[in-house]
Design a protein around this motif. Structure first.
Motif, PDB file in Angstrom:
ATOM      1  N   GLY A   1       0.860  -1.091   0.339  1.00  0.00           N
ATOM      2  CA  GLY A   1       0.244  -0.144  -0.067  1.00  0.00           C
ATOM      3  C   GLY A   1       1.153   1.216   0.092  1.00  0.00           C
ATOM      4  O   GLY A   1       0.192   1.847   0.887  1.00  0.00           O
ATOM      5  N   THR A   2       2.106   1.412  -0.811  1.00  0.00           N
ATOM      6  CA  THR A   2       3.082   2.472  -0.646  1.00  0.00           C
ATOM      7  C   THR A   2       2.862   3.144  -1.476  1.00  0.00           C
ATOM      8  O   THR A   2       3.132   4.123  -2.192  1.00  0.00           O
ATOM      9  CB  THR A   2       3.984   1.778   0.414  1.00  0.00           C
ATOM     10  OG1 THR A   2       4.780   1.326  -1.477  1.00  0.00           O
ATOM     11  CG2 THR A   2       3.987   1.738   1.321  1.00  0.00           C
ATOM     12  N   GLY A   3       1.723   2.531  -3.044  1.00  0.00           N
ATOM     13  CA  GLY A   3       1.990   3.310  -4.134  1.00  0.00           C
ATOM     14  C   GLY A   3       2.076   1.910  -5.489  1.00  0.00           C
ATOM     15  O   GLY A   3       2.128   0.856  -5.270  1.00  0.00           O
ATOM     16  N   GLY A   4       1.875   2.715  -6.710  1.00  0.00           N
ATOM     17  CA  GLY A   4       1.316   2.382  -8.226  1.00  0.00           C
ATOM     18  C   GLY A   4       0.223   1.726  -7.846  1.00  0.00           C
ATOM     19  O   GLY A   4      -1.074   1.947  -7.177  1.00  0.00           O
ATOM     20  N   ALA A   5      -0.208   1.166  -8.869  1.00  0.00           N
ATOM     21  CA  ALA A   5      -1.742   0.652 -10.265  1.00  0.00           C
ATOM     22  C   ALA A   5      -1.583  -0.786 -10.205  1.00  0.00           C
ATOM     23  O   ALA A   5      -0.337  -1.383 -10.944  1.00  0.00           O
ATOM     24  CB  ALA A   5      -1.872   1.750 -10.269  1.00  0.00           C
ATOM     25  N   ALA A   6      -2.883  -1.147 -10.603  1.00  0.00           N
ATOM     26  CA  ALA A   6      -2.866  -2.483 -10.563  1.00  0.00           C
ATOM     27  C   ALA A   6      -1.898  -2.912 -12.453  1.00  0.00           C
ATOM     28  O   ALA A   6      -1.437  -4.036 -12.673  1.00  0.00           O
ATOM     29  CB  ALA A   6      -4.048  -3.395 -11.184  1.00  0.00           C
ATOM     30  N   THR A   7      -2.183  -1.544 -13.019  1.00  0.00           N
ATOM     31  CA  THR A   7      -0.915  -1.831 -13.953  1.00  0.00           C
ATOM     32  C   THR A   7       0.503  -1.671 -14.340  1.00  0.00           C
ATOM     33  O   THR A   7       1.119  -2.031 -15.201  1.00  0.00           O
ATOM     34  CB  THR A   7      -1.765  -0.391 -15.060  1.00  0.00           C
ATOM     35  OG1 THR A   7      -2.163   1.026 -14.829  1.00  0.00           O
ATOM     36  CG2 THR A   7      -3.606  -0.728 -15.471  1.00  0.00           C
ATOM     37  N   ASP A   8       0.760  -0.967 -13.494  1.00  0.00           N
ATOM     38  CA  ASP A   8       2.331  -1.412 -13.085  1.00  0.00           C
ATOM     39  C   ASP A   8       3.315  -2.504 -12.837  1.00  0.00           C
ATOM     40  O   ASP A   8       3.961  -2.826 -12.827  1.00  0.00           O
ATOM     41  CB  ASP A   8       2.071  -0.327 -11.807  1.00  0.00           C
ATOM     42  CG  ASP A   8       2.039   1.064 -11.964  1.00  0.00           C
ATOM     43  OD1 ASP A   8       1.784   1.591 -13.832  1.00  0.00           O
ATOM     44  OD2 ASP A   8       1.541   2.160 -11.516  1.00  0.00           O
ATOM     45  N   ILE A   9       1.785  -3.920 -12.591  1.00  0.00           N
ATOM     46  CA  ILE A   9       2.444  -5.357 -11.315  1.00  0.00           C
ATOM     47  C   ILE A   9       3.067  -6.168 -12.822  1.00  0.00           C
ATOM     48  O   ILE A   9       2.949  -7.364 -12.400  1.00  0.00           O
ATOM     49  CB  ILE A   9       1.907  -5.641 -10.426  1.00  0.00           C
ATOM     50  CG1 ILE A   9       0.219  -4.898 -10.527  1.00  0.00           C
ATOM     51  CG2 ILE A   9       1.895  -4.348  -9.353  1.00  0.00           C
ATOM     52  CD1 ILE A   9      -0.447  -5.935  -9.157  1.00  0.00           C
ATOM     53  N   GLY A  10       2.596  -5.479 -13.594  1.00  0.00           N
ATOM     54  CA  GLY A  10       2.778  -6.940 -14.789  1.00  0.00           C
ATOM     55  C   GLY A  10       1.040  -8.022 -15.099  1.00  0.00           C
ATOM     56  O   GLY A  10       1.645  -9.120 -15.902  1.00  0.00           O
ATOM     57  N   MET A  11       0.664  -7.157 -14.525  1.00  0.00           N
ATOM     58  CA  MET A  11      -0.426  -8.186 -14.033  1.00  0.00           C
ATOM     59  C   MET A  11      -1.417  -8.969 -15.328  1.00  0.00           C
ATOM     60  O   MET A  11      -1.889  -9.890 -16.218  1.00  0.00           O
ATOM     61  CB  MET A  11      -1.606  -8.289 -13.312  1.00  0.00           C
ATOM     62  CG  MET A  11      -2.983  -9.150 -12.998  1.00  0.00           C
ATOM     63  SD  MET A  11      -3.886  -8.889 -12.303  1.00  0.00           S
ATOM     64  CE  MET A  11      -3.186  -9.005 -10.398  1.00  0.00           C
ATOM     65  N   LYS A  12      -1.379  -7.626 -16.135  1.00  0.00           N
ATOM     66  CA  LYS A  12      -1.848  -7.896 -17.323  1.00  0.00           C
ATOM     67  C   LYS A  12      -1.318  -8.759 -18.684  1.00  0.00           C
ATOM     68  O   LYS A  12      -1.785  -9.299 -19.463  1.00  0.00           O
ATOM     69  CB  LYS A  12      -1.977  -6.298 -18.698  1.00  0.00           C
ATOM     70  CG  LYS A  12      -2.883  -6.319 -19.398  1.00  0.00           C
ATOM     71  CD  LYS A  12      -2.918  -4.648 -20.462  1.00  0.00           C
ATOM     72  CE  LYS A  12      -3.574  -5.496 -22.210  1.00  0.00           C
ATOM     73  NZ  LYS A  12      -3.762  -3.650 -22.099  1.00  0.00           N
ATOM     74  N   GLU A  13       0.099  -8.690 -18.565  1.00  0.00           N
ATOM     75  CA  GLU A  13       0.874  -9.463 -19.146  1.00  0.00           C
ATOM     76  C   GLU A  13       1.190 -10.714 -18.741  1.00  0.00           C
ATOM     77  O   GLU A  13       1.284 -11.563 -19.757  1.00  0.00           O
ATOM     78  CB  GLU A  13       2.360  -8.749 -19.560  1.00  0.00           C
ATOM     79  CG  GLU A  13       2.355  -7.082 -20.297  1.00  0.00           C
ATOM     80  CD  GLU A  13       2.518  -6.077 -19.073  1.00  0.00           C
ATOM     81  OE1 GLU A  13       2.186  -5.483 -19.277  1.00  0.00           O
ATOM     82  OE2 GLU A  13       1.706  -6.494 -17.848  1.00  0.00           O
ATOM     83  N   ALA A  14       0.608 -11.173 -18.151  1.00  0.00           N
ATOM     84  CA  ALA A  14       0.626 -12.271 -17.161  1.00  0.00           C
ATOM     85  C   ALA A  14      -0.315 -13.727 -17.202  1.00  0.00           C
ATOM     86  O   ALA A  14      -0.478 -13.806 -17.775  1.00  0.00           O
ATOM     87  CB  ALA A  14       1.348 -12.584 -16.012  1.00  0.00           C
ATOM     88  N   GLY A  15      -1.358 -11.898 -17.377  1.00  0.00           N
ATOM     89  CA  GLY A  15      -2.985 -12.782 -17.459  1.00  0.00           C
ATOM     90  C   GLY A  15      -2.996 -13.095 -19.099  1.00  0.00           C
ATOM     91  O   GLY A  15      -3.533 -14.339 -19.368  1.00  0.00           O
ATOM     92  N   ALA A  16      -2.506 -12.452 -20.249  1.00  0.00           N
ATOM     93  CA  ALA A  16      -2.231 -12.341 -21.772  1.00  0.00           C
ATOM     94  C   ALA A  16      -1.479 -13.430 -21.404  1.00  0.00           C
ATOM     95  O   ALA A  16      -2.301 -14.699 -22.474  1.00  0.00           O
ATOM     96  CB  ALA A  16      -2.478 -11.486 -22.334  1.00  0.00           C
ATOM     97  N   LEU A  17      -0.666 -13.873 -21.080  1.00  0.00           N
ATOM     98  CA  LEU A  17       0.374 -15.522 -21.524  1.00  0.00           C
ATOM     99  C   LEU A  17      -0.563 -16.203 -20.974  1.00  0.00           C
ATOM    100  O   LEU A  17      -0.407 -17.817 -22.079  1.00  0.00           O
ATOM    101  CB  LEU A  17       1.339 -15.571 -21.152  1.00  0.00           C
ATOM    102  CG  LEU A  17       2.979 -16.038 -21.440  1.00  0.00           C
ATOM    103  CD1 LEU A  17       2.643 -16.734 -22.644  1.00  0.00           C
ATOM    104  CD2 LEU A  17       3.993 -16.053 -20.663  1.00  0.00           C
ATOM    105  N   TYR A  18      -0.760 -16.472 -19.446  1.00  0.00           N
ATOM    106  CA  TYR A  18      -1.250 -17.557 -18.867  1.00  0.00           C
ATOM    107  C   TYR A  18      -3.076 -17.508 -19.803  1.00  0.00           C
ATOM    108  O   TYR A  18      -3.079 -19.181 -20.259  1.00  0.00           O
ATOM    109  CB  TYR A  18      -1.796 -17.342 -17.653  1.00  0.00           C
ATOM    110  CG  TYR A  18      -2.655 -18.073 -16.621  1.00  0.00           C
ATOM    111  CD1 TYR A  18      -1.768 -19.373 -17.067  1.00  0.00           C
ATOM    112  CD2 TYR A  18      -2.714 -17.735 -15.523  1.00  0.00           C
ATOM    113  CE1 TYR A  18      -2.659 -20.437 -16.033  1.00  0.00           C
ATOM    114  CE2 TYR A  18      -2.861 -18.602 -14.363  1.00  0.00           C
ATOM    115  CZ  TYR A  18      -2.948 -19.941 -14.560  1.00  0.00           C
ATOM    116  OH  TYR A  18      -3.589 -21.025 -13.926  1.00  0.00           O
ATOM    117  N   GLN A  19      -3.210 -17.390 -20.384  1.00  0.00           N
ATOM    118  CA  GLN A  19      -4.390 -17.229 -21.095  1.00  0.00           C
ATOM    119  C   GLN A  19      -4.606 -18.195 -22.586  1.00  0.00           C
ATOM    120  O   GLN A  19      -5.129 -19.434 -22.913  1.00  0.00           O
ATOM    121  CB  GLN A  19      -5.720 -15.924 -21.073  1.00  0.00           C
ATOM    122  CG  GLN A  19      -6.782 -16.261 -22.191  1.00  0.00           C
ATOM    123  CD  GLN A  19      -7.931 -15.163 -22.333  1.00  0.00           C
ATOM    124  OE1 GLN A  19      -6.764 -13.992 -22.697  1.00  0.00           O
ATOM    125  NE2 GLN A  19      -8.751 -14.572 -21.754  1.00  0.00           N
TER     126      GLN A  19
END
Length: 454
Positions: A249-267
């Motif tokens: 909780g010290t900064g950043g957003a969900a768009t900064d954490i590699g989730m989109k790229e990881a999710g795309a490859l996983y899918q």
């Protein structure tokens, strides 16, 4: 029975995160109300007592259960007046009942409160677990436990933030990472070496499929196992500090954490049939057992948490961390249990002595002798180390060298594991996009932060 890191964190004998009813942030007492100052950190001088402990290693034959049994025996041998009475329950059951147990006058002295907001953050806020700062100072935990690991067991004194402030738990000296297990004989049969680059790993998935093998064994009926691969892949696409900032909780957003790229490859892997048929209808425990019995080339899971009851079986498999191209090696990992002390403990000094021992190098050496991965330091491979333990020690020492410990992402809110488990199931089924996965994560995070007045 299969066990996993939610055995303690949940990492469970199979589990799904369940919100702690009636234990939301803003609980009945501030964390600072449970901060003892007059403590005894000389275990040899303590009066005779029995320390009651609770853990999640319900399978007595598992190597982790063997480890804690040996640790308890060694502790009492060192301090004969301090006995240990151990009980176990599945993480699922503990997650449902731990608040009630901690509220009772007969609460266990030592409990496996989950890291993050699902556990120590919520319990510290409610004043149900003890502030351990005085013990941490007396025993020197801050000097011998790496800062990135210590952070995982800390909560702000007012209960407003995790990952900083006071100690409300201690890491045991047995741990692990989200790692990639591989079947040694299958990899040999495919003519493949252990992947050392991410491209080599993804190429091996297609070669395994072409050879008629199941490239990646998995079962996501229970939701939580669907997140394991996602979290590992996020480390390939985002630096550890960005993930840690979001989790704590010290900064950043969900768009900064590699989730989109990881999710795309996983899918894409699911669409390419790299996962087994009916993975969505397969319980996590069944998928792990099937892998140990020979189905699948790879399996994303937690160190020392597959159902290996002996070293000979374990050595049929190897393990490696996903290579992080262009970044220092980093991996999602923690000790294989956070041990906290109940505020209502009648023997907090003795309980703290137990936490100190369970987190020590001595307990790490017992892990080596048991054949499981130690923690809280760099360890030398024994001459008789099995092949799997040798792989795990290489992982541990490599991550120690880069200080590459990444916190488990689901610690970010009390409901994050539930949210991402359900959304990742939909992602793998092709019913949502990676962008929608990220949006669901941010929505959960924002709602929790708002409930805290942030």
């Amino acid at each position: 029975m299969i066990t996993n890191r939610r055995t303690f964190l949940g990492l469970a004998a199979a589990a799904v995160s369940i919100p702690l009813a009636g234990c939301a942030p803003g609980g009945s007492a501030p964390a600072s109300s449970s901060a003892p100052t007059d403590v005894n950190t000389d275990p040899a001088s303590l009066p005779e007592t029995t320390i009651t402990t609770l853990d999640t290693w319900t399978d007595k034959a598992s190597m982790q259960s063997q480890w804690v049994t040996a640790v308890n025996a060694a502790f009492t041998a060192k301090y004969p007046k301090l006995k240990v009475k151990r009980t176990s329950a599945t993480f699922d059951d503990i997650n449902k009942t731990l608040k009630l147990k901690l509220s009772d006058t007969s609460a266990p002295d030592v409990v496996p409160a989950n890291n993050g907001w699902q556990g120590i953050g919520t319990f510290a806020k409610a004043g149900l677990i003890l502030n351990l700062d005085a013990y941490a100072k007396g025993y020197g935990w801050d000097k011998r436990i790496p800062a990135t690991i210590a952070t995982m067991h800390q909560v702000a004194a007012d209960g407003s933030q995790i990952g900083t402030g006071s100690w409300f738990g201690a890491p045991i000296a047995q741990g692990g990472f989200i790692t990639v297990y591989f079947n040694r004989s299958k990899l040999d049969k495919l003519g493949l070496a252990t992947p050392t680059t991410f491209d080599e790993f993804t190429t091996s998935l297609s070669k395994a499929k072409a050879a008629g093998e199941v490239p990646m064994m998995i079962g996501t009926q229970d939701q939580w196992l669907s997140t394991t691969t996602l979290f590992a892949l996020m480390n390939v696409f985002a630096e550890k500090q960005k993930i840690a900032d979001f989790v704590y909780g010290t900064g950043g957003a969900a768009t900064d954490i590699g989730m989109k790229e990881a999710g795309a490859l996983y899918q894409q892997w699911a669409a390419d049939s790299y996962l087994p048929k009916n993975f969505a209808g397969t319980p996590g425990s069944d998928s792990g057992q099937a892998f140990v019995e020979g189905t699948g080339v790879y399996y994303f899971y937690y160190s020392d948490s597959l159902p290996f009851n002996n070293v000979a079986t374990a050595n049929k498999f190897g393990t490696f961390l996903l290579p992080t191209e262009g970044m220092p090696l980093q991996a999602t990992g923690a000790s294989n249990q956070n041990f906290s002390i109940a505020t209502k403990s009648k023997s907090p000094d003795a309980a703290a002595a137990y936490l100190d021992f369970a987190s020590s190098t001595e307990a790490g050496d017992i892990a080596l002798k048991t054949g499981v991965m130690p923690f809280n330091g760099t360890f030398t491979k024994p001459a008789d180390a099995g092949a799997l333990l040798a792989d795990e020690l290489a992982e541990l020492n490599a991550v120690q060298e880069t200080d590459g410990f990444v916190p488990y992402f689901d610690w970010a809110s009390p409901t994050m594991l539930d949210t991402l488990g359900a959304q990742t199931q939909l992602l793998l089924a092709g019913k949502i996009t990676p962008d929608q996965l990220v949006e669901a994560c941010q929505k959960d995070y924002d709602a929790f932060r708002k409930s805290q007045g942030k």
